[in-house]
Design a protein around this motif. Structure first.
Motif, PDB file in Angstrom:
ATOM      1  N   GLU A   1     -14.810 -10.135  -1.686  1.00 19.73           N
ATOM      2  CA  GLU A   1     -14.272  -9.289  -2.740  1.00 19.73           C
ATOM      3  C   GLU A   1     -15.218  -8.176  -3.202  1.00 19.73           C
ATOM      4  O   GLU A   1     -14.763  -7.041  -3.422  1.00 19.73           O
ATOM      5  N   PRO A   2     -16.536  -8.414  -3.343  1.00 18.43           N
ATOM      6  CA  PRO A   2     -17.404  -7.300  -3.745  1.00 18.43           C
ATOM      7  C   PRO A   2     -17.400  -6.152  -2.750  1.00 18.43           C
ATOM      8  O   PRO A   2     -17.606  -4.991  -3.127  1.00 18.43           O
ATOM      9  N   VAL A   3     -17.172  -6.462  -1.477  1.00 19.82           N
ATOM     10  CA  VAL A   3     -17.091  -5.429  -0.445  1.00 19.82           C
ATOM     11  C   VAL A   3     -15.797  -4.633  -0.596  1.00 19.82           C
ATOM     12  O   VAL A   3     -15.784  -3.396  -0.563  1.00 19.82           O
ATOM     13  N   VAL A   4     -14.689  -5.341  -0.782  1.00 12.97           N
ATOM     14  CA  VAL A   4     -13.393  -4.680  -0.936  1.00 12.97           C
ATOM     15  C   VAL A   4     -13.392  -3.797  -2.175  1.00 12.97           C
ATOM     16  O   VAL A   4     -12.841  -2.689  -2.168  1.00 12.97           O
ATOM     17  N   ASP A   5     -14.027  -4.267  -3.250  1.00  7.04           N
ATOM     18  CA  ASP A   5     -14.087  -3.479  -4.485  1.00  7.04           C
ATOM     19  C   ASP A   5     -14.676  -2.097  -4.237  1.00  7.04           C
ATOM     20  O   ASP A   5     -14.177  -1.091  -4.750  1.00  7.04           O
ATOM     21  N   VAL A   6     -15.749  -2.050  -3.458  1.00  4.42           N
ATOM     22  CA  VAL A   6     -16.428  -0.782  -3.179  1.00  4.42           C
ATOM     23  C   VAL A   6     -15.506   0.165  -2.427  1.00  4.42           C
ATOM     24  O   VAL A   6     -15.399   1.359  -2.752  1.00  4.42           O
TER      25      VAL A   6
ATOM     26  N   GLY B   1      -8.304   5.053  -4.992  1.00  5.32           N
ATOM     27  CA  GLY B   1      -7.869   5.047  -6.382  1.00  5.32           C
ATOM     28  C   GLY B   1      -7.424   3.702  -6.907  1.00  5.32           C
ATOM     29  O   GLY B   1      -6.725   3.629  -7.923  1.00  5.32           O
ATOM     30  N   VAL B   2      -7.835   2.615  -6.232  1.00  6.09           N
ATOM     31  CA  VAL B   2      -7.506   1.273  -6.711  1.00  6.09           C
ATOM     32  C   VAL B   2      -8.737   0.694  -7.398  1.00  6.09           C
ATOM     33  O   VAL B   2      -9.802   0.597  -6.799  1.00  6.09           O
ATOM     34  N   ASP B   3      -8.577   0.320  -8.666  1.00  5.90           N
ATOM     35  CA  ASP B   3      -9.682  -0.232  -9.440  1.00  5.90           C
ATOM     36  C   ASP B   3     -10.065  -1.612  -8.910  1.00  5.90           C
ATOM     37  O   ASP B   3      -9.204  -2.355  -8.423  1.00  5.90           O
ATOM     38  N   PRO B   4     -11.359  -1.963  -8.971  1.00  2.00           N
ATOM     39  CA  PRO B   4     -11.767  -3.302  -8.522  1.00  2.00           C
ATOM     40  C   PRO B   4     -10.995  -4.447  -9.178  1.00  2.00           C
ATOM     41  O   PRO B   4     -10.840  -5.507  -8.566  1.00  2.00           O
ATOM     42  N   SER B   5     -10.491  -4.233 -10.379  1.00  2.00           N
ATOM     43  CA  SER B   5      -9.696  -5.281 -11.033  1.00  2.00           C
ATOM     44  C   SER B   5      -8.396  -5.549 -10.299  1.00  2.00           C
ATOM     45  O   SER B   5      -7.733  -6.567 -10.539  1.00  2.00           O
ATOM     46  N   HIS B   6      -8.023  -4.643  -9.397  1.00  4.19           N
ATOM     47  CA  HIS B   6      -6.790  -4.788  -8.625  1.00  4.19           C
ATOM     48  C   HIS B   6      -7.068  -5.001  -7.137  1.00  4.19           C
ATOM     49  O   HIS B   6      -6.209  -4.738  -6.293  1.00  4.19           O
ATOM     50  N   ALA B   7      -8.255  -5.485  -6.819  1.00  5.09           N
ATOM     51  CA  ALA B   7      -8.624  -5.789  -5.428  1.00  5.09           C
ATOM     52  C   ALA B   7      -8.970  -7.271  -5.324  1.00  5.09           C
ATOM     53  O   ALA B   7      -9.839  -7.772  -6.043  1.00  5.09           O
ATOM     54  N   LEU B   8      -8.286  -7.968  -4.449  1.00  4.96           N
ATOM     55  CA  LEU B   8      -8.513  -9.390  -4.228  1.00  4.96           C
ATOM     56  C   LEU B   8      -9.143  -9.601  -2.858  1.00  4.96           C
ATOM     57  O   LEU B   8      -8.693  -9.035  -1.866  1.00  4.96           O
ATOM     58  N   GLY B   9     -10.180 -10.408  -2.805  1.00  9.71           N
ATOM     59  CA  GLY B   9     -10.811 -10.767  -1.543  1.00  9.71           C
ATOM     60  C   GLY B   9     -11.365 -12.172  -1.649  1.00  9.71           C
ATOM     61  O   GLY B   9     -11.048 -12.924  -2.578  1.00  9.71           O
ATOM     62  N   ILE B  10     -12.185 -12.552  -0.695  1.00  8.45           N
ATOM     63  CA  ILE B  10     -12.804 -13.876  -0.728  1.00  8.45           C
ATOM     64  C   ILE B  10     -13.807 -13.906  -1.869  1.00  8.45           C
ATOM     65  O   ILE B  10     -14.698 -13.057  -1.957  1.00  8.45           O
ATOM     66  N   ARG B  11     -13.669 -14.910  -2.733  1.00  9.40           N
ATOM     67  CA  ARG B  11     -14.541 -15.022  -3.899  1.00  9.40           C
ATOM     68  C   ARG B  11     -15.493 -16.207  -3.757  1.00  9.40           C
ATOM     69  O   ARG B  11     -15.067 -17.336  -3.532  1.00  9.40           O
TER      70      ARG B  11
ATOM     71  N   ILE C   1      -4.710  -4.515  -3.822  1.00  9.59           N
ATOM     72  CA  ILE C   1      -5.246  -4.753  -2.482  1.00  9.59           C
ATOM     73  C   ILE C   1      -5.533  -6.241  -2.346  1.00  9.59           C
ATOM     74  O   ILE C   1      -6.082  -6.858  -3.258  1.00  9.59           O
ATOM     75  N   VAL C   2      -5.187  -6.834  -1.202  1.00 12.36           N
ATOM     76  CA  VAL C   2      -5.560  -8.221  -0.916  1.00 12.36           C
ATOM     77  C   VAL C   2      -6.142  -8.263   0.487  1.00 12.36           C
ATOM     78  O   VAL C   2      -5.522  -7.821   1.445  1.00 12.36           O
TER      79      VAL C   2
END
Length: 432
Positions: free
Chosen positions: A243-248, A254-264, A237-238
């Protein structure tokens, strides 16, 4: 695999073979055990078959793990999780005042007029801003974030590269200053629970405004992501949300937070700062590039494919690019163009995206109406030949192909068609 599914998969690959995206030999050679999409409702025309064929073409790529990248807001879900989180922050007094009560410290692109307006509207000397009850402060924050202007109509942000940065999106991440990543995740989780529980179409009051109060996962996209994963795709996911919001939210498909990219954000003593991580030629703290248009390409290249430095900003060889990509907006255009297999576009009538998708120069674009509340047909053609492209300086220009030639205006042909039935109406998707 039973005969019915084997036949379905073979037919799906044949669709691509007949359109030139795979050869007939490839179609015949593919294994019968490839997973296919389970949900048919909502897919337009041959789109489901084309996606099934792409999966069949890559599910036996042993050890290669082809990459699929999805935008998030209005691509995997209906509505915007950044907005949902921002509204929750305002309703629950979770935004801290700026450092030294100076609003210009929250964004290097915030105009003096906006900094002054925020300073006049919001109190000082408080631990968190009382936006649940202070309507004036909440309204000013909402205007700057939502419309990019002050409540008085003054421009709120200026001086940024429009192909790398959307300062309104970045501002949400920057307003999380002072909280830990875990705390932000808890805020996002609370907003998620409220928005999923709310009925479709619900609104909520923030300040003096009524704003969107619901979010839904698209069942079709959840099905697609899980099918790609089952076929061995590396799914990411991008998003241009924090990014902490997208992770949730990403966990819900079924996408792990390690595979979610957002504003850091950068961090200091374990807490988020008002500065942002960089990519490519942009260093941490320069705050000049987020996961937005060309910035999405950079972050994908850097975090998924391991490309570092200036090269991350450039289009990579086909072997180091995603096979499949999905998006809904002009913010997604660069990483969609980079996809080597199929590019799924949910039609929200965004000019540059639809110009490129409808021209479909290489036959790899797949246009689908939104799965919830799809748009009706755009009455006028997309202005591809004149103003469909936004340049880095914000100027409106023609949309050009890779060779520099101009894409002609395109008509909207994949949309929601409303047909009268007796005294009521029924909605269906149709092509003209």
């Amino acid at each position: 695999m039973n005969q019915r599914l084997r036949t379905s998969a073979a037919a799906a690959v044949l669709v691509l073979a007949t359109t030139g995206l795979v050869s007939a030999t490839q179609a015949e050679a593919k294994p019968a055990g490839c997973p296919t999409l389970k949900i048919s409702e909502g897919w337009y025309g041959e789109n489901k078959a084309r996606i099934d064929a792409l999966i069949a073409d890559h599910c036996d790529d042993r050890g290669k793990n082809p990459v699929a990248v999805f935008d998030w807001d209005n691509t995997v879900i209906k509505n915007d999780v950044g907005d949902a989180t921002f509204y929750w922050l305002l309703r629950n007094d979770r935004i801290r005042p700026p450092r030294h009560d100076d609003w210009s410290t929250t964004s290097r692109y915030l105009t003096p007029e906006a900094a002054t307006a925020l300073g006049e509207a919001c109190p000082t000397g408080v631990r968190t801003l009382p936006t649940a009850t202070d309507t004036r402060c909440a309204d000013e924050l909402l205007a700057v974030y939502g419309s990019g202007t002050t409540t008085g109509g003054k421009t709120a942000f200026a001086g940024y590269d429009h192909r790398r940065m959307e300062p309104q999106y970045a501002w949400l991440a920057q307003l999380l200053r002072g909280w830990t990543t875990r705390q932000v995740a808890s805020f996002a989780a609370a907003a998620r629970a409220e928005n999923l529980a709310a009925p479709q179409g619900a609104t909520q009051r923030v300040g003096s405004a009524q704003v969107t109060g619901w979010v839904r996962y698209y069942p079709q996209q959840r099905d697609l992501i899980r099918t790609l994963q089952a076929a061995g795709f590396d799914v990411w996911i991008v998003s241009a949300s924090p990014e902490p919001v997208v992770d949730v939210w990403a966990k819900g498909v079924g996408v792990d937070p390690s595979h979610a990219l957002g504003i850091r954000n950068t961090t200091e003593h374990g807490r988020l700062t008002a500065h942002l991580k960089g990519c490519g030629t942009v260093r941490d703290g320069e705050d000049a590039m987020i996961t937005y248009i060309d910035g999405k390409r950079c972050w994908i290249n850097q975090e998924i494919f391991g490309v570092r430095g200036p090269a991350a900003e450039r289009v990579q060889p086909a072997s180091r690019r995603q096979v499949f990509a999905a998006g809904d907006s002009d913010t997604d255009i660069s990483f969609l163009r980079d996809a080597t297999g199929l590019r799924l576009v949910l039609n929200r009538n965004k000019n540059e995206l639809m110009c490129r998708a409808y021209e479909n120069g290489d036959g790899r674009w797949v246009v689908n109406p939104m799965f919830i509340e799809p748009k009706r047909q755009k009455a006028t053609p997309y202005p591809c030949a004149t103003t469909g492209y936004t340049a880095g300086d914000g100027a409106a220009e023609p949309v050009r192909r890779a060779d520099g030639t101009v894409i002609p205006d395109q008509r909207d042909t994949v949309f929601q068609k409303i047909q009268a039935v007796g005294q009521g109406t029924s909605a269906s998707t149709a092509a003209v």
